[in-house]
Scaffold this motif. Structure first.
Motif, PDB file in Angstrom:
ATOM      1  N   TYR A   1      -8.717  -6.210  -7.233  1.00 45.20           N
ATOM      2  CA  TYR A   1      -7.452  -5.827  -7.159  1.00 45.20           C
ATOM      3  C   TYR A   1      -6.504  -6.695  -7.084  1.00 45.20           C
ATOM      4  O   TYR A   1      -5.224  -6.428  -7.606  1.00 45.20           O
ATOM      5  CB  TYR A   1      -7.261  -5.075  -5.580  1.00 45.20           C
ATOM      6  N   ALA A   2      -6.872  -7.997  -6.544  1.00 46.41           N
ATOM      7  CA  ALA A   2      -5.964  -9.104  -6.685  1.00 46.41           C
ATOM      8  C   ALA A   2      -5.719  -9.956  -7.950  1.00 46.41           C
ATOM      9  O   ALA A   2      -4.679  -9.910  -8.327  1.00 46.41           O
ATOM     10  CB  ALA A   2      -6.343 -10.042  -5.488  1.00 46.41           C
TER      11      ALA A   2
ATOM     12  N   TRP B   1      -5.704  -4.230   4.246  1.00 46.78           N
ATOM     13  CA  TRP B   1      -5.413  -4.335   2.683  1.00 46.78           C
ATOM     14  C   TRP B   1      -4.350  -4.919   2.527  1.00 46.78           C
ATOM     15  O   TRP B   1      -2.894  -4.414   2.477  1.00 46.78           O
ATOM     16  CB  TRP B   1      -5.511  -2.973   2.107  1.00 46.78           C
ATOM     17  N   ASP B   2      -4.126  -6.277   2.432  1.00 50.06           N
ATOM     18  CA  ASP B   2      -2.569  -7.114   2.265  1.00 50.06           C
ATOM     19  C   ASP B   2      -3.290  -8.338   1.474  1.00 50.06           C
ATOM     20  O   ASP B   2      -3.821  -9.130   2.012  1.00 50.06           O
ATOM     21  CB  ASP B   2      -2.078  -7.232   3.502  1.00 50.06           C
ATOM     22  N   PRO B   3      -2.603  -8.732   0.309  1.00 48.91           N
ATOM     23  CA  PRO B   3      -2.838  -9.752  -0.391  1.00 48.91           C
ATOM     24  C   PRO B   3      -2.634 -11.111   0.360  1.00 48.91           C
ATOM     25  O   PRO B   3      -2.749 -12.196   0.182  1.00 48.91           O
ATOM     26  CB  PRO B   3      -2.255  -9.644  -1.724  1.00 48.91           C
ATOM     27  N   ALA B   4      -1.700 -10.963   1.346  1.00 48.55           N
ATOM     28  CA  ALA B   4      -1.117 -12.160   2.116  1.00 48.55           C
ATOM     29  C   ALA B   4      -2.213 -12.614   3.149  1.00 48.55           C
ATOM     30  O   ALA B   4      -2.066 -13.798   3.674  1.00 48.55           O
ATOM     31  CB  ALA B   4       0.281 -11.845   2.751  1.00 48.55           C
TER      32      ALA B   4
ATOM     33  N   TYR C   1      -1.120 -14.263  -1.660  1.00 44.94           N
ATOM     34  CA  TYR C   1       0.251 -14.310  -2.138  1.00 44.94           C
ATOM     35  C   TYR C   1       1.018 -13.043  -1.404  1.00 44.94           C
ATOM     36  O   TYR C   1       0.399 -12.117  -0.797  1.00 44.94           O
ATOM     37  CB  TYR C   1      -0.057 -14.117  -3.496  1.00 44.94           C
ATOM     38  N   ALA C   2       2.221 -12.875  -1.574  1.00 46.71           N
ATOM     39  CA  ALA C   2       3.147 -11.979  -1.226  1.00 46.71           C
ATOM     40  C   ALA C   2       4.169 -11.767  -2.227  1.00 46.71           C
ATOM     41  O   ALA C   2       4.256 -12.380  -3.293  1.00 46.71           O
ATOM     42  CB  ALA C   2       3.723 -12.549   0.088  1.00 46.71           C
ATOM     43  N   PRO C   3       5.072 -10.484  -1.904  1.00 39.08           N
ATOM     44  CA  PRO C   3       5.988 -10.497  -3.028  1.00 39.08           C
ATOM     45  C   PRO C   3       6.990 -11.502  -3.195  1.00 39.08           C
ATOM     46  O   PRO C   3       7.361 -12.112  -2.058  1.00 39.08           O
ATOM     47  CB  PRO C   3       6.809  -9.179  -2.336  1.00 39.08           C
TER      48      PRO C   3
ATOM     49  N   GLN D   1       2.342 -17.207  -6.875  1.00 40.48           N
ATOM     50  CA  GLN D   1       1.259 -18.043  -7.400  1.00 40.48           C
ATOM     51  C   GLN D   1      -0.166 -17.800  -7.210  1.00 40.48           C
ATOM     52  O   GLN D   1      -0.865 -18.187  -7.955  1.00 40.48           O
ATOM     53  CB  GLN D   1       1.663 -19.810  -6.921  1.00 40.48           C
ATOM     54  N   GLY D   2      -0.443 -17.461  -5.923  1.00 44.73           N
ATOM     55  CA  GLY D   2      -1.640 -17.045  -5.430  1.00 44.73           C
ATOM     56  C   GLY D   2      -2.378 -15.899  -6.381  1.00 44.73           C
ATOM     57  O   GLY D   2      -3.618 -16.221  -6.512  1.00 44.73           O
ATOM     58  N   LYS D   3      -1.592 -15.146  -6.782  1.00 45.84           N
ATOM     59  CA  LYS D   3      -2.090 -14.134  -7.911  1.00 45.84           C
ATOM     60  C   LYS D   3      -2.683 -14.814  -9.117  1.00 45.84           C
ATOM     61  O   LYS D   3      -3.835 -14.224  -9.578  1.00 45.84           O
ATOM     62  CB  LYS D   3      -1.060 -13.154  -8.126  1.00 45.84           C
TER      63      LYS D   3
END
Ligand code: ADP
Ligand code: GLC
Length: 482
Positions: free
Chosen positions: A370-371, A258-261, A270-272, A276-278
């Motif tokens: 979630y994203a 479970w990691d949006p990256a 995306y990541a903290p 932009q990806g979000k």
């Protein structure tokens, strides 16, 4: 330390809810921390259909003495990670769904899971794996402790075995008619109030609570709540009596999964600090639900949930008109109770440009929600732990939750002045309280620097399994000492 994990669902094999996420991740982390863990679960049709490679360990094991009685086969997963074994009894488990069909629960669930629990004990012997801790989860496996106490009493194989029963949800108790005892080979003398009888029925969960060396739940707050009449589902008195042996350990998140990256289900990663990806995920999610994308300033609220009384959908339905007049859009993915489904469908017809609805169980769409959402709504009536708030935090989607159980333990109210907190909470189980919390979140969303801080705090939270697994490790050790 040898641990046997007896559980009715686990990712990636079969899942209806958070229990599967826990059973799929915790044994793996415990193994990494040095424990020798073997997981036992039924071989459902779902597992066969996944096409995961399995190795047959035994063709014909028998429940009775000297090869008498019903038989089953035993398989082992070759997937890697923790050692997972499957109890193979096609007549009981080669069926659609795990516990139910759309027509309701399978009427022979008592027999199915008693068989599974008893077979797990037989399988341990066949594997010559004498566990230090026999760890059962929920009612489906709790009945194993009755077999351990009454059928395996005096068996040297289990002489040093201590037991832990984890309650993931007290409302599901596995209640069956008195006749089940004879049917599953347990003494009818157990039909007593101080044994397994519960308001005229036999309770499988009670075997876990009564006979385990220790009992745990999946958050500290829930371990206290279930000792009160409001949350105790009729078992609060018994739980109070066992309170010295009762603890709460918060579930964790498997951040490798479970990691949006790295999540491959998302249209963009995306990541903290690199969000932009979000935005791409939000646009794609609006399109997927055929909602207008004309107003980026309008927050998108997401929800992924079993459709069950526990989850507070009645509050959302009640508050809905008011929520949309605050200027937000809502997308819901859920499956379960037919009546809740119908009410949601009616609401969807009423508010087509504000409310996106998808009925079904869809892991990929869940991840996209979630994203792609800005906020995540969890208005549960009660929530033993809850994993969806932890997933949304990681995906930078700020949770709005009712302050109960694990939701209360994992979410801290965002304070714009201090820049602290990771979500928004409400206490009363009312649509007004829900609307009030959503209103606060929507106002904060309009203040970009404040909202960025809330998102940053959410993503910075660490709910990885390592800490919780260490707590389980300490609990196991304390049992072995007993
Ligand atoms: P519970 O176990 O009570 O359902 P949790 O929050 O612990 O609640 O876990 C729910 C898990 O099930 C999460 O992994 C969530 O993403 C998943 N889930 C729930 N409903 C659906 C659905 N309709 N489609 C896909 N995943 C779902
Ligand atoms: C149950 C609970 C949920 C918890 C999950 C895993 O299904 O409803 O709150 O997160 O078990 O422990």
């Amino acid at each position: 330390m040898k641990i046997a994990f007896i559980v009715s669902e686990a990712t990636p094999y079969a899942k209806t809810g958070g229990l599967a996420d826990v059973a799929g991740a915790l044994p793996h982390v415990l193994s990494r921390q040095g424990a020798d863990v073997k997981v036992f679960m039924p071989l459902y049709r779902d597992v066969r259909q996944k096409g995961i490679p399995l190795l047959k360990k035994a063709d014909r094991l028998s429940l009775g003495e000297a090869g008498q009685g019903e038989t089953f086969a035993l398989w082992e997963s070759l997937e890697g990670g923790a050692s997972v074994y499957f109890i193979d009894k096609p007549a009981l488990f080669d069926r659609e769904g795990l516990y139910a069909t759309s027509a309701g629960d399978y009427p022979d669930n008592g027999r199915r899971f008693a068989f599974f629990s008893r077979a797990a004990l037989v399988a341990l012997k066949a594997l010559e794996f004498s566990p230090d801790v026999f760890h059962v989860h929920d009612w489906q496996a709790s009945i194993a402790l009755a077999y351990l106490k009454f059928a395996c009493a005096g068996d040297p194989f289990f002489r040093n075995t201590r037991t832990l029963a984890t309650i993931h949800n007290l409302a599901y108790q596995g209640l069956f008619d008195k006749s089940i005892l004879a049917e599953i080979g347990l003494p009818e003398t157990l039909f007593r109030m101080d044994e397994l009888e519960f308001f005229g029925k036999v309770s499988f969960l009670k075997a876990g609570i009564l006979y385990a060396t220790a009992v745990s739940t999946v958050s500290h707050r829930y371990s206290l709540e279930i000792q009160t009449p409001e949350f105790g589902c009729g078992l609060d008195g018994l739980l109070r009596r066992r309170s010295a042996a009762l603890t709460g350990i918060l579930n964790g998140v498997d951040y490798a999964a479970w990691d949006p990256a790295t999540d491959r289900c998302l249209p963009a990663n995306y990541a903290p600090g690199k969000l932009q990806g979000k935005d791409v995920c939000k646009k794609a999610l609006l399109a997927e639900f055929k909602l207008p994308a004309d107003k980026p300033e309008m927050p998108l609220v997401g929800m992924v949930s079993r459709l069950a009384g526990q989850k507070g959908l009645d509050l959302i339905l009640e508050a809905m008109g008011g929520l949309f007049s605050q200027g937000l859009r809502l997308v819901v993915l859920g499956a379960g109770d037919a009546r809740i489904q119908q009410s949601l469908e009616t609401a969807h017809r009423r508010f087509p440009s504000f409310f996106g609805l998808r009925i079904g169980f869809d892991e990929t769409l869940a991840r996209k929600i979630y994203a792609g959402s800005d906020m995540f709504l969890i208005p549960s009536r009660y929530e033993p732990c809850g994993l969806t708030q932890m997933y949304s935090l990681k995906y930078g989607t700020v949770p709005v939750v009712r302050a109960t159980g694990g939701l209360d333990d994992s979410i801290r109210e965002f304070d714009p002045a201090e820049g602290t907190g990771n979500g928004f909470k409400f206490a009363d189980y009312t649509s007004e309280a829900l609307s009030g919390a959503v209103k606060k979140a929507v106002r904060t969303f309009a203040q970009k620097p404040q909202w960025s801080k809330a998102v940053q705090n959410a993503m910075a939270g660490d709910f990885s399994w390592e800490r919780s697994a260490q707590e389980y490790g300490l609990l196991y050790k304390s049992l072995i000492g007993r």
